[in-house]
Design a protein around this motif. Structure first.
Motif, short mmCIF file in Angstrom:
data_model
loop_
_atom_site.label_atom_id
_atom_site.label_comp_id
_atom_site.label_asym_id
_atom_site.label_seq_id
_atom_site.Cartn_x
_atom_site.Cartn_y
_atom_site.Cartn_z
N VAL A 303 72.35 -86.49 -50.54
CA VAL A 303 73.48 -86.21 -49.64
C VAL A 303 74.27 -85.01 -50.14
O VAL A 303 74.59 -84.93 -51.34
N HIS A 360 77.68 -84.17 -43.02
CA HIS A 360 76.89 -84.21 -44.26
C HIS A 360 75.47 -83.75 -43.98
O HIS A 360 75.01 -83.72 -42.83
N GLN A 361 74.77 -83.41 -45.04
CA GLN A 361 73.33 -83.16 -45.01
C GLN A 361 72.66 -84.24 -45.84
O GLN A 361 73.26 -84.79 -46.77
N GLY A 362 71.41 -84.54 -45.53
CA GLY A 362 70.70 -85.58 -46.25
C GLY A 362 70.72 -86.89 -45.49
O GLY A 362 71.21 -86.98 -44.36
N GLY A 372 72.99 -90.14 -39.19
CA GLY A 372 72.85 -88.88 -38.47
C GLY A 372 72.29 -89.03 -37.08
O GLY A 372 72.45 -88.14 -36.24
#
Length: 595
Positions: A303, A360-362, A372
């Motif tokens: 993350v 966020h990413q991940g 997501g």
């Protein structure tokens, strides 16, 4: 041998507040005295009269509502309570100074640090601005603030909490007062910053010979700093004496209860649990360990959370704050997973990412749902599984709503059928409050009771994961102990998993099953409680543990925890990123970042 004369004496001091029914006592018949170079701690919980005592000594009680009704405050042979304000102003800051609990509210946000320091100095000494600036620079250097020349030109918001507290200490000590009053000077600080401030006060006292009145509810700080202790409750002294005597054999039941409530780090050297494997305690026996490892309630993989900083005419992103950088962890049903670290390390950002409050990413997966991929309806449904308990309960509760309305609000939002009034009464009973409290408003409760109300509201939807974000850091130790016990009971009864976010290592050692230590957005060590605290491998983990104040005045703290330099910044130019840590396994489940 001639005894050292007293620098400050308080004789039978009483302070009262004017109410509609007459004068109400806040401090009653308080007496003490102490000599130069001595540290006197005034300890007790909120409302005990500690801060009122300090304000009375400084002549800062708000007239006419609060005033000294009897007694005397004598500084170096001079009685202070009867002095007019102009004479008291000349003494205040010059002969006797005070450090307040929250430096940001004590510093003027529109004036530079240098301007505030020089104004304070010139108010007491007829010197030029250049001379005052030189004295201000010396004061900042004395408190070991990095780049003191640069700090003079900065504003309070540009400094961290620990740096602002150092500025307050420099301002208080610039004129070399005989007496320094420190009112909860470390309560809101991280444990390592707290250690720096306490070391600094001790060093400055040794160099200048000043006397210190230390006002605190942290008995670990009392044990490390004080020569003598006064324990107060409801405005009265319940016990006073030498610090070693008070800690070894307290005579008052209140003092014994106060000491018993202090969270302590376990002495694993004595129990031989340094290399213990996963602990199956009475609390986490409610679930099957193999099942939890295969079906975690929350899972984070790689993350990343970054916040852009924009500048220039075109408002382009020039830098990024790397709040969370490649964090992976799992939280199992029924366990308490603790995230520990100092302010700015990314703990609260992870909590916000878990409930979708920051992009966020991940991968973030909660109760089998990937965050997501959820639409608005799915995110609303997710809030039934995850609830947050915030640090400041008063800020989290609408003051215009009754407690019953606040607790029932999630039931209304999610259209939960059933008798909401009965559900509210049941929740209040479960957190140790009375059902008739539902008709009251938040301001009618104490801080600990308001935190219990927040817990009751969080439990209204029967969540599977509770996020407790610094939820006990601002509470008195006895209230803190009751809230921690409540969280433990809820885990045992309902099997609720908890993400416990804290910078207090002693509290984490009391409640956690597994622990992850964060530094600058990355996890540098993780394992079960016995592994991380019994056999800490990363230098940062060892530093956090070593900095925890120990409520034992006979114990000498090692000098190796003195800090050097500043913590690196999480801000990096756009297109650049910090180096990712590489974890290695020390033992089963115990992972440590490689050097």
């Amino acid at each position: 041998m001639t005894p050292t004369p007293d620098i400050l004496r308080v004789d039978a001091l009483s302070v009262s507040v004017r109410t509609e029914t007459g004068l109400h006592p806040l401090v009653s018949d308080l007496s003490f005295r102490f000599a130069p170079g001595e540290t006197l701690a005034i300890a007790g919980e909120s409302g005990s009269g500690k801060s009122i005592t300090s304000l009375a000594i400084m002549g800062l009680l708000p007239p006419p509502a609060v005033r000294v009704t009897s007694g005397a405050v004598i500084l170096d042979g001079r009685e202070l309570t009867s002095l007019p304000e102009d004479q008291m102003r000349a003494i205040r800051g010059d002969r006797i100074a005070m450090i307040f609990q929250e430096p940001m509210t004590s510093l003027n946000p529109v004036l530079t640090i240098g301007r505030q320091l020089t104004e304070a100095i010139r108010a007491h000494q007829p010197i030029s601005r250049a001379q005052a600036r030189a004295m201000a620079l010396d004061a900042l250097t004395a408190v070991r603030l990095s780049q003191p020349e640069r700090r003079l030109g900065q504003y309070p918001h540009e400094l961290s909490g620990g740096m602002r507290q150092r500025v307050m200490i420099a301002m208080a000590l610039a004129l070399k007062p005989q007496v320094l009053i420190a009112d909860e000077p470390t309560t809101a600080l991280d444990v390592t910053v707290q250690r720096e401030v306490l070391d600094l006060l001790r060093d400055l006292q040794r160099d200048t010979g000043m006397a210190i009145i230390l006002i605190t509810h942290d008995m670990g700080v009392v044990a490390e700093m004080a020569d003598r202790v006064i324990v107060m409750r409801a405005g009265r002294v319940v016990e006073q004496g030498d610090v070693r005597q008070i800690f070894a054999a307290p005579t008052a039941q209140y003092t014994r209860d106060l000491l018993a409530a202090v969270p302590r780090m376990r002495d694993r050297a004595a129990t031989g649990s340094e290399n213990a494997s996963f602990e199956i305690t009475e609390q986490n026996q409610i679930h099957d360990i193999r099942f939890t490892r295969e079906h975690p309630i929350a899972r984070l993989e790689n993350v990343v959370v970054r916040f852009p900083l924009r500048s220039g005419l075109l408002n382009r992103t020039t830098h990024n704050v790397h709040a969370v950088e490649g964090v992976s962890l799992t939280i199992n049903p029924g366990e308490t997973f603790a995230l520990v670290g100092e302010s700015g390390c990314g703990k609260s950002t992870i909590a916000k990412a878990l409930v979708g409050l920051v992009p966020h990413q991940g991968l973030i997966e909660v109760d089998g749902q990937k965050l997501g991929s959820l639409d608005a309806t799915g995110r609303k449904s997710l809030t039934r599984s995850v609830q947050i308990i915030f640090q400041d309960p008063m800020a989290a509760l609408d003051p215009r709503m009754t407690v019953g309305g606040l607790i029932a609000e999630p039931l209304v939002i999610h259209a939960i059928p059933g008798d909401h009034k009965a559900r509210v009464a049941d929740l209040l009973s479960r957190v140790g409050l009375q059902p008739d409290h539902a008709d009251r408003y938040p301001h009618e409760f104490s801080g600990g009771q308001r935190q219990r109300i927040c817990i009751a509201r969080a439990l209204a939807l029967n969540p599977k994961l509770l996020i407790a974000d610094e939820s006990v850091s601002a509470l008195d130790v006895s209230v803190q102990a009751r809230v921690l016990a409540l969280l433990g009971d809820l885990k045992t009864e309902f099997g609720i998993a908890t993400l416990f976010i804290s910078h207090d290592m002693a509290v984490v050692d009391t409640i956690a099953d597994r622990v992850a230590v964060m530094f600058l957005g990355q996890i540098v060590e993780t394992g079960n409680r016995a592994q991380v605290f019994g056999n800490p491998q990363h230098p940062y983990t060892r530093r956090l543990i070593a900095a925890v104040p120990v409520p034992d005045p006979t114990r000498t703290r090692p000098e190796t925890v003195r800090l050097a330099g500043e913590i690196p910044s999480p801000v990096h130019p756009a297109g650049q990123a910090p180096d990712r840590v590489i974890m290695r396994e020390v033992s089963d489940g115990h992972l440590v970042a490689q050097d």
